[in-house]
Design a protein around this motif. Sequence first.
Motif, PDB file in Angstrom:
ATOM      1  N   UNK A   1       6.670  14.656   2.356  1.00 54.89           N
ATOM      2  CA  UNK A   1       5.937  13.550   2.977  1.00 54.89           C
ATOM      3  C   UNK A   1       6.010  13.643   4.501  1.00 54.89           C
ATOM      4  N   UNK A   2       4.940  13.250   5.140  1.00 56.26           N
ATOM      5  CA  UNK A   2       4.949  13.167   6.595  1.00 56.26           C
ATOM      6  C   UNK A   2       5.742  11.930   6.989  1.00 56.26           C
ATOM      7  N   UNK A   3       6.623  12.069   7.967  1.00 55.12           N
ATOM      8  CA  UNK A   3       7.481  10.957   8.361  1.00 55.12           C
ATOM      9  C   UNK A   3       6.674   9.763   8.872  1.00 55.12           C
TER      10      UNK A   3
ATOM     11  N   UNK B   1       6.814   6.010   7.422  1.00 56.83           N
ATOM     12  CA  UNK B   1       7.116   4.881   8.297  1.00 56.83           C
ATOM     13  C   UNK B   1       6.062   3.785   8.156  1.00 56.83           C
ATOM     14  N   UNK B   2       4.784   4.169   8.120  1.00 60.86           N
ATOM     15  CA  UNK B   2       3.700   3.194   7.983  1.00 60.86           C
ATOM     16  C   UNK B   2       3.787   2.455   6.646  1.00 60.86           C
ATOM     17  N   UNK B   3       4.135   3.170   5.587  1.00 57.01           N
ATOM     18  CA  UNK B   3       4.258   2.544   4.279  1.00 57.01           C
ATOM     19  C   UNK B   3       5.404   1.527   4.274  1.00 57.01           C
TER      20      UNK B   3
ATOM     21  N   UNK C   1       0.825  -1.199   0.000  1.00 61.08           N
ATOM     22  CA  UNK C   1       0.000   0.000   0.000  1.00 61.08           C
ATOM     23  C   UNK C   1       0.857   1.245   0.000  1.00 61.08           C
ATOM     24  N   UNK C   2       0.217   2.361  -0.121  1.00 65.89           N
ATOM     25  CA  UNK C   2       0.904   3.639  -0.121  1.00 65.89           C
ATOM     26  C   UNK C   2       0.232   4.592   0.843  1.00 65.89           C
ATOM     27  N   UNK C   3       0.945   5.572   1.246  1.00 66.76           N
ATOM     28  CA  UNK C   3       0.415   6.592   2.148  1.00 66.76           C
ATOM     29  C   UNK C   3       0.748   7.950   1.565  1.00 66.76           C
ATOM     30  N   UNK C   4      -0.249   8.634   1.085  1.00 61.36           N
ATOM     31  CA  UNK C   4      -0.015   9.964   0.531  1.00 61.36           C
ATOM     32  C   UNK C   4       0.628   9.887  -0.841  1.00 61.36           C
TER      33      UNK C   4
END
Length: 73
Positions: free
Chosen positions: A48-50, A54-56, A38-41
């Motif tokens: 990008x938010x850190x 990290x979650x990605x 998956x991707x985040x943002x």
Amino acid sequence: MPATLRAAACDPDAWAHAMEKISARFGGLDMLVNNAGGGRGSGPIDRAELEAHRQMLELNVRGYGRGSRPRCR
């Protein structure tokens, strides 16, 4: 007989529980299709938010490794 089992890729306990269920029902695992990702943002990495980054990485790298590596032994 093929089977599908869903588990949270980032959760080591979910992987352990999934393997217990598979072993109890089938006696082991012959093949794993580890289709987590998956991707985040979106946008440039410098914006990008850190935490999102990290979650990605947790899902796409560590989650994949948690599922695949122990099953390859």
